[in-house]
Enzyme design. Structure first.
Site, PDB file in Angstrom:
ATOM      1  N   THR A   7      25.399  -2.738  48.054  1.00  0.00           N
ATOM      2  CA  THR A   7      25.216  -1.941  49.280  1.00  0.00           C
ATOM      3  C   THR A   7      25.711  -0.523  49.097  1.00  0.00           C
ATOM      4  O   THR A   7      26.613  -0.264  48.291  1.00  0.00           O
ATOM      5  CB  THR A   7      25.934  -2.579  50.489  1.00  0.00           C
ATOM      6  OG1 THR A   7      25.521  -1.909  51.677  1.00  0.00           O
ATOM      7  CG2 THR A   7      27.453  -2.489  50.383  1.00  0.00           C
ATOM      8  N   ASN A   9      26.176   0.971  52.146  1.00  0.00           N
ATOM      9  CA  ASN A   9      26.599   1.099  53.542  1.00  0.00           C
ATOM     10  C   ASN A   9      28.065   0.660  53.655  1.00  0.00           C
ATOM     11  O   ASN A   9      28.372  -0.525  53.548  1.00  0.00           O
ATOM     12  CB  ASN A   9      25.671   0.220  54.403  1.00  0.00           C
ATOM     13  CG  ASN A   9      25.982   0.306  55.884  1.00  0.00           C
ATOM     14  OD1 ASN A   9      27.135   0.416  56.270  1.00  0.00           O
ATOM     15  ND2 ASN A   9      24.953   0.224  56.705  1.00  0.00           N
ATOM     16  N   LYS A  12      28.956  -2.047  56.294  1.00  0.00           N
ATOM     17  CA  LYS A  12      28.660  -3.424  55.855  1.00  0.00           C
ATOM     18  C   LYS A  12      29.764  -3.929  54.929  1.00  0.00           C
ATOM     19  O   LYS A  12      30.240  -5.049  55.063  1.00  0.00           O
ATOM     20  CB  LYS A  12      27.360  -3.445  55.040  1.00  0.00           C
ATOM     21  CG  LYS A  12      26.111  -3.610  55.824  1.00  0.00           C
ATOM     22  CD  LYS A  12      24.970  -3.856  54.831  1.00  0.00           C
ATOM     23  CE  LYS A  12      23.639  -3.623  55.478  1.00  0.00           C
ATOM     24  NZ  LYS A  12      22.533  -3.754  54.508  1.00  0.00           N
ATOM     25  N   ASP A  60      20.440  -7.684  54.053  1.00  0.00           N
ATOM     26  CA  ASP A  60      19.429  -6.819  54.656  1.00  0.00           C
ATOM     27  C   ASP A  60      19.388  -7.167  56.131  1.00  0.00           C
ATOM     28  O   ASP A  60      19.310  -8.346  56.494  1.00  0.00           O
ATOM     29  CB  ASP A  60      18.062  -6.985  54.004  1.00  0.00           C
ATOM     30  CG  ASP A  60      17.194  -5.768  54.306  1.00  0.00           C
ATOM     31  OD1 ASP A  60      17.505  -4.682  53.805  1.00  0.00           O
ATOM     32  OD2 ASP A  60      16.218  -5.905  55.074  1.00  0.00           O
ATOM     33  N   SER A  61      19.486  -6.159  56.952  1.00  0.00           N
ATOM     34  CA  SER A  61      19.684  -6.436  58.371  1.00  0.00           C
ATOM     35  C   SER A  61      18.960  -5.420  59.232  1.00  0.00           C
ATOM     36  O   SER A  61      18.466  -4.409  58.736  1.00  0.00           O
ATOM     37  CB  SER A  61      21.185  -6.442  58.679  1.00  0.00           C
ATOM     38  OG  SER A  61      21.813  -5.331  58.070  1.00  0.00           O
ATOM     39  N   PHE A 137      29.061   0.143  64.130  1.00  0.00           N
ATOM     40  CA  PHE A 137      28.247   1.212  63.546  1.00  0.00           C
ATOM     41  C   PHE A 137      26.797   1.041  64.000  1.00  0.00           C
ATOM     42  O   PHE A 137      26.483   0.129  64.764  1.00  0.00           O
ATOM     43  CB  PHE A 137      28.351   1.203  62.006  1.00  0.00           C
ATOM     44  CG  PHE A 137      27.724  -0.005  61.344  1.00  0.00           C
ATOM     45  CD1 PHE A 137      28.404  -1.208  61.271  1.00  0.00           C
ATOM     46  CD2 PHE A 137      26.441   0.069  60.784  1.00  0.00           C
ATOM     47  CE1 PHE A 137      27.832  -2.319  60.658  1.00  0.00           C
ATOM     48  CE2 PHE A 137      25.864  -1.036  60.165  1.00  0.00           C
ATOM     49  CZ  PHE A 137      26.563  -2.224  60.105  1.00  0.00           C
ATOM     50  N   TYR A 139      23.387   0.564  65.495  1.00  0.00           N
ATOM     51  CA  TYR A 139      22.860   0.329  66.838  1.00  0.00           C
ATOM     52  C   TYR A 139      23.849  -0.394  67.756  1.00  0.00           C
ATOM     53  O   TYR A 139      23.514  -0.716  68.890  1.00  0.00           O
ATOM     54  CB  TYR A 139      21.567  -0.493  66.742  1.00  0.00           C
ATOM     55  CG  TYR A 139      20.454   0.184  65.964  1.00  0.00           C
ATOM     56  CD1 TYR A 139      19.634   1.135  66.576  1.00  0.00           C
ATOM     57  CD2 TYR A 139      20.224  -0.109  64.623  1.00  0.00           C
ATOM     58  CE1 TYR A 139      18.602   1.763  65.875  1.00  0.00           C
ATOM     59  CE2 TYR A 139      19.197   0.515  63.908  1.00  0.00           C
ATOM     60  CZ  TYR A 139      18.398   1.440  64.539  1.00  0.00           C
ATOM     61  OH  TYR A 139      17.384   2.060  63.849  1.00  0.00           O
ATOM     62  N   ASP A 140      25.069  -0.661  67.276  1.00  0.00           N
ATOM     63  CA  ASP A 140      26.038  -1.429  68.076  1.00  0.00           C
ATOM     64  C   ASP A 140      26.240  -0.897  69.503  1.00  0.00           C
ATOM     65  O   ASP A 140      26.311  -1.692  70.442  1.00  0.00           O
ATOM     66  CB  ASP A 140      27.403  -1.491  67.367  1.00  0.00           C
ATOM     67  CG  ASP A 140      27.405  -2.479  66.212  1.00  0.00           C
ATOM     68  OD1 ASP A 140      26.478  -3.304  66.134  1.00  0.00           O
ATOM     69  OD2 ASP A 140      28.335  -2.418  65.388  1.00  0.00           O
ATOM     70  N   LYS A 160      33.557  -9.011  66.846  1.00  0.00           N
ATOM     71  CA  LYS A 160      32.226  -8.735  66.290  1.00  0.00           C
ATOM     72  C   LYS A 160      31.958  -9.666  65.109  1.00  0.00           C
ATOM     73  O   LYS A 160      30.906 -10.285  65.017  1.00  0.00           O
ATOM     74  CB  LYS A 160      32.071  -7.265  65.851  1.00  0.00           C
ATOM     75  CG  LYS A 160      30.683  -7.034  65.252  1.00  0.00           C
ATOM     76  CD  LYS A 160      30.353  -5.646  64.774  1.00  0.00           C
ATOM     77  CE  LYS A 160      28.971  -5.694  64.069  1.00  0.00           C
ATOM     78  NZ  LYS A 160      28.534  -4.436  63.490  1.00  0.00           N
TER      79      LYS A 160
HETATM   80  P1  ITT Z   1      22.165  -1.135  52.069  1.00  0.00           P
HETATM   81  O1  ITT Z   1      20.689  -1.471  51.994  1.00  0.00           O
HETATM   82  O2  ITT Z   1      22.619  -0.217  50.992  1.00  0.00           O
HETATM   83  O3  ITT Z   1      23.031  -2.369  52.207  1.00  0.00           O
HETATM   84  P2  ITT Z   1      21.434   0.062  54.629  1.00  0.00           P
HETATM   85  O4  ITT Z   1      22.222   0.713  55.724  1.00  0.00           O
HETATM   86  O5  ITT Z   1      20.243   0.805  54.081  1.00  0.00           O
HETATM   87  O6  ITT Z   1      22.451  -0.315  53.449  1.00  0.00           O
HETATM   88  P3  ITT Z   1      19.665  -2.024  55.558  1.00  0.00           P
HETATM   89  O7  ITT Z   1      18.521  -1.559  54.726  1.00  0.00           O
HETATM   90  O8  ITT Z   1      19.945  -3.495  55.631  1.00  0.00           O
HETATM   91  O9  ITT Z   1      21.033  -1.365  55.108  1.00  0.00           O
HETATM   92  O10 ITT Z   1      19.470  -1.438  57.023  1.00  0.00           O
HETATM   93  C1  ITT Z   1      20.160  -1.992  58.079  1.00  0.00           C
HETATM   94  C2  ITT Z   1      20.206  -0.995  59.225  1.00  0.00           C
HETATM   95  O11 ITT Z   1      20.196  -1.771  60.438  1.00  0.00           O
HETATM   96  C3  ITT Z   1      21.537  -0.250  59.236  1.00  0.00           C
HETATM   97  O12 ITT Z   1      21.458   0.986  58.573  1.00  0.00           O
HETATM   98  C4  ITT Z   1      21.818  -0.105  60.725  1.00  0.00           C
HETATM   99  O13 ITT Z   1      21.115   1.003  61.232  1.00  0.00           O
HETATM  100  C5  ITT Z   1      21.216  -1.373  61.300  1.00  0.00           C
HETATM  101  N1  ITT Z   1      22.254  -2.432  61.377  1.00  0.00           N
HETATM  102  C6  ITT Z   1      22.427  -3.480  60.532  1.00  0.00           C
HETATM  103  N2  ITT Z   1      23.501  -4.201  60.872  1.00  0.00           N
HETATM  104  C7  ITT Z   1      24.019  -3.616  61.956  1.00  0.00           C
HETATM  105  C8  ITT Z   1      25.141  -3.866  62.737  1.00  0.00           C
HETATM  106  O14 ITT Z   1      25.976  -4.863  62.456  1.00  0.00           O
HETATM  107  N3  ITT Z   1      25.384  -3.057  63.762  1.00  0.00           N
HETATM  108  C9  ITT Z   1      24.574  -2.015  64.042  1.00  0.00           C
HETATM  109  N4  ITT Z   1      23.505  -1.678  63.332  1.00  0.00           N
HETATM  110  C10 ITT Z   1      23.220  -2.472  62.283  1.00  0.00           C
END
Ligand code: ITT
Length: 184
Positions: A7, A9, A12, A60-61, A137, A139-140, A160
């Site tokens: 990641t 992020n 995360k 992936d989220s 972080f 959209y929370d 959370k």
């Molecule tokens: P990595 O792929 O490097 O792990 P990323 O931020 O690009 O990081 P994703 O492609 O999985 O990750 O995108 C997920 C996005 O969805 C993330 O950037 C947030 O905008 C949102 N998201 C995911 N989990 C969340 C959470 O727990 N709370 C709020 N927003 C979330």
């Protein structure tokens, strides 16, 4: 067992560490061109496992809004410029009464012997009229959880992690690891 987490992020990473303890981040540059959360998680975890020769996991989220046909979904990180993503959802939903949504997290675990699996966690909620809360972080602040009477950004990190899509996906992953006899 200690995992590499693919990641970039740091939020995360923080949440994985709060739940699992020892997790080593690895920054991998790979195109997330899958068509589902699971496929994209596998793409990231496979790349990290290939690079390190060690077991790797990736998350992936995203946020799926029912009135937007499930958008932004797997495109949640690319939905709009940084700083405008929440506002864009609120703009799209202006005047909309159907505000239901879900957060999804798919985690992939990939092992050097080629074994791999995915685990998913989901949580349902409602999109608010404006942002509330400073924790968490992404959209929370616009994701209201009726069972708490708060947005996800108003929950403590402990709450959370106990209730979130990611917390649930991590617990589902741990269950699968245990069932496979992987030491934890
Ligand atoms: P990595 O792929 O490097 O792990 P990323 O931020 O690009 O990081 P994703 O492609 O999985 O990750 O995108 C997920 C996005 O969805 C993330 O950037 C947030 O905008 C949102 N998201 C995911 N989990 C969340 C959470 O727990 N709370 C709020 N927003 C979330």
């Amino acid at each position: 067992m200690r995992f590499y987490l693919a990641t970039t992020n740091h939020n995360k990473l923080r949440e994985f560490r709060e739940i699992l303890g020892d997790v080593e981040p690895i920054d991998i540059d790979v195109e997330e061109n899958g068509s589902s959360f699971e496929e994209n998680a596998l793409i990231k975890a496979r790349a990290a496992c290939r690079l390190t020769g060690e077991p790797a996991v990736a998350d992936d989220s995203g946020l799926c809004v029912d009135a937007l046909g499930g958008e932004p979904g797997i495109y949640s990180a690319r939905y709009s410029e940084v700083g405008d993503r929440k506002a864009k959802i609120l703009r799209e939903l202006q005047g909309e009464v159907k505000r239901s949504a879900k957060f999804v997290s798919a985690i992939a675990a990939v092992f050097p012997d080629g074994e791999e699996f995915t685990a998913r966690g989901e949580v349902r909620g409602e999109i608010t009229d404006k942002p509330y809360g400073d924790n968490g972080f992404g959209y929370d602040p616009i994701f209201y959880m009726p069972e708490f009477g708060k947005t996800m950004a108003e929950l403590t990190p402990e709450l959370k992690n106990a209730a979130s899509h990611r917390g649930k996906a991590i617990q589902a992953m741990l269950k699968q690891l245990k069932a496979r006899g992987v030491p934890q």
